[in-house]
Design a protein around this motif. Structure first.
Motif, PDB file in Angstrom:
ATOM      1  N   CYS A   1       0.843  -1.197   0.000  1.00 12.45           N
ATOM      2  CA  CYS A   1       0.000   0.000   0.000  1.00 12.45           C
ATOM      3  C   CYS A   1       0.876   1.244   0.000  1.00 12.45           C
ATOM      4  CB  CYS A   1      -1.004  -0.005   1.144  1.00 12.45           C
ATOM      5  SG  CYS A   1      -0.362   0.261   2.783  1.00 12.45           S
ATOM      6  N   VAL A   2       0.332   2.293  -0.568  1.00  7.82           N
ATOM      7  CA  VAL A   2       1.059   3.540  -0.778  1.00  7.82           C
ATOM      8  C   VAL A   2       0.278   4.679  -0.137  1.00  7.82           C
ATOM      9  CG1 VAL A   2       1.975   5.130  -2.524  1.00  7.82           C
ATOM     10  CG2 VAL A   2       1.954   2.658  -2.964  1.00  7.82           C
ATOM     11  N   GLY A   3       0.967   5.484   0.666  1.00  5.92           N
ATOM     12  CA  GLY A   3       0.317   6.612   1.311  1.00  5.92           C
ATOM     13  C   GLY A   3       1.230   7.807   1.433  1.00  5.92           C
ATOM     14  N   ALA A   4       0.650   8.932   1.788  1.00  7.66           N
ATOM     15  CA  ALA A   4       1.420  10.171   1.901  1.00  7.66           C
ATOM     16  C   ALA A   4       2.185  10.273   3.225  1.00  7.66           C
ATOM     17  CB  ALA A   4       0.495  11.380   1.752  1.00  7.66           C
ATOM     18  N   SER A   5       1.801   9.502   4.207  1.00  6.11           N
ATOM     19  CA  SER A   5       2.440   9.574   5.518  1.00  6.11           C
ATOM     20  C   SER A   5       3.758   8.811   5.532  1.00  6.11           C
ATOM     21  CB  SER A   5       1.529   8.971   6.587  1.00  6.11           C
ATOM     22  OG  SER A   5       0.352   9.708   6.696  1.00  6.11           O
ATOM     23  N   PRO A   6       4.674   9.211   6.411  1.00  4.88           N
ATOM     24  CA  PRO A   6       5.901   8.428   6.563  1.00  4.88           C
ATOM     25  C   PRO A   6       5.559   7.074   7.192  1.00  4.88           C
ATOM     26  CG  PRO A   6       5.829  10.208   8.171  1.00  4.88           C
ATOM     27  CD  PRO A   6       4.644  10.381   7.281  1.00  4.88           C
ATOM     28  N   TYR A   7       6.465   6.115   7.054  1.00  2.00           N
ATOM     29  CA  TYR A   7       6.245   4.788   7.620  1.00  2.00           C
ATOM     30  C   TYR A   7       6.043   4.904   9.129  1.00  2.00           C
ATOM     31  CZ  TYR A   7       6.905  -0.034   8.993  1.00  2.00           C
ATOM     32  OH  TYR A   7       6.715  -1.282   9.529  1.00  2.00           O
ATOM     33  N   ASP A   8       4.999   4.259   9.619  1.00  2.00           N
ATOM     34  CA  ASP A   8       4.702   4.229  11.050  1.00  2.00           C
ATOM     35  C   ASP A   8       4.117   2.858  11.360  1.00  2.00           C
ATOM     36  OD1 ASP A   8       4.260   5.462  13.727  1.00  2.00           O
ATOM     37  OD2 ASP A   8       2.149   5.185  13.190  1.00  2.00           O
TER      38      ASP A   8
END
Length: 176
Positions: free
Chosen positions: A80-87
């Motif tokens: 999955c791809v998102g705008a947030s940094p990895y968390d």
């Protein structure tokens, strides 16, 4: 590694970019979810779904759910791809929300995408701005990583896509 297929659903292009990079790295076939079906999966050992993450949902996850019987015996993963940094905490929440019941054993991988408010559809831009206003009322010292990223992205055009985010998924694919 066997023969594989990458099924993807991309809204603004970052997920498509990762799917294309993954194709380059693996030689797997590539198809958009809207053009894919269960019959298409029959000739493959590995199935990777690439989908954008929006409001804790993963675009294209319904394809896996609808075709779960066709995945039996196949190495399957979700990127999955998102705008947030990895968390890690946020990723666990996304996994719990999307990969449950028959899909719970499918591993989830994450890559950071892009942000461009000018390219967003009206509804997405409006929702993001409402979320930004809500977060802005909080004490910045209490922000979660996604909140910090959201506030830093306001009015910016950002592209965080990087092939390095595919490394863990590629290691998983290469496992015998």
């Amino acid at each position: 590694m066997g023969k594989g297929i990458i099924i993807y659903q991309s809204k603004y292009g970052a997920t498509r970019k990762y799917a294309e990079w993954l194709k380059e790295a693996t030689g797997f076939d590539l198809a958009e979810t809207k053009k894919a079906d269960a019959d298409m999966l029959s000739g493959f050992d590995t199935v990777i779904l690439c989908g954008g993450s929006y409001a804790s949902g993963i675009a294209g996850i319904s394809f896996l759910r609808k075709n779960k019987n066709a995945l039996a015996g196949k190495k399957t993963a979700v990127f999955c791809v998102g705008a947030s940094p990895y968390d890690e905490k946020a990723l666990e929440e996304i996994k719990a929300h999307n990969l449950k019941e028959d899909l719970k054993d499918i591993p989830l991988f994450y890559g950071r995408g892009a942000w461009d408010e000018e390219e967003m559809k009206f509804v997405d831009r409006t929702m993001c701005r409402m979320l930004q206003k809500s977060v802005a009322k909080k004490d910045p010292s209490t922000y979660e990583p996604w909140m910090t990223a959201l506030m830093c992205a306001v009015g910016q055009k950002c592209d965080w896509t990087d092939r390095k985010y595919l490394e863990e998924l590629l290691r998983y694919i290469m496992e015998v």
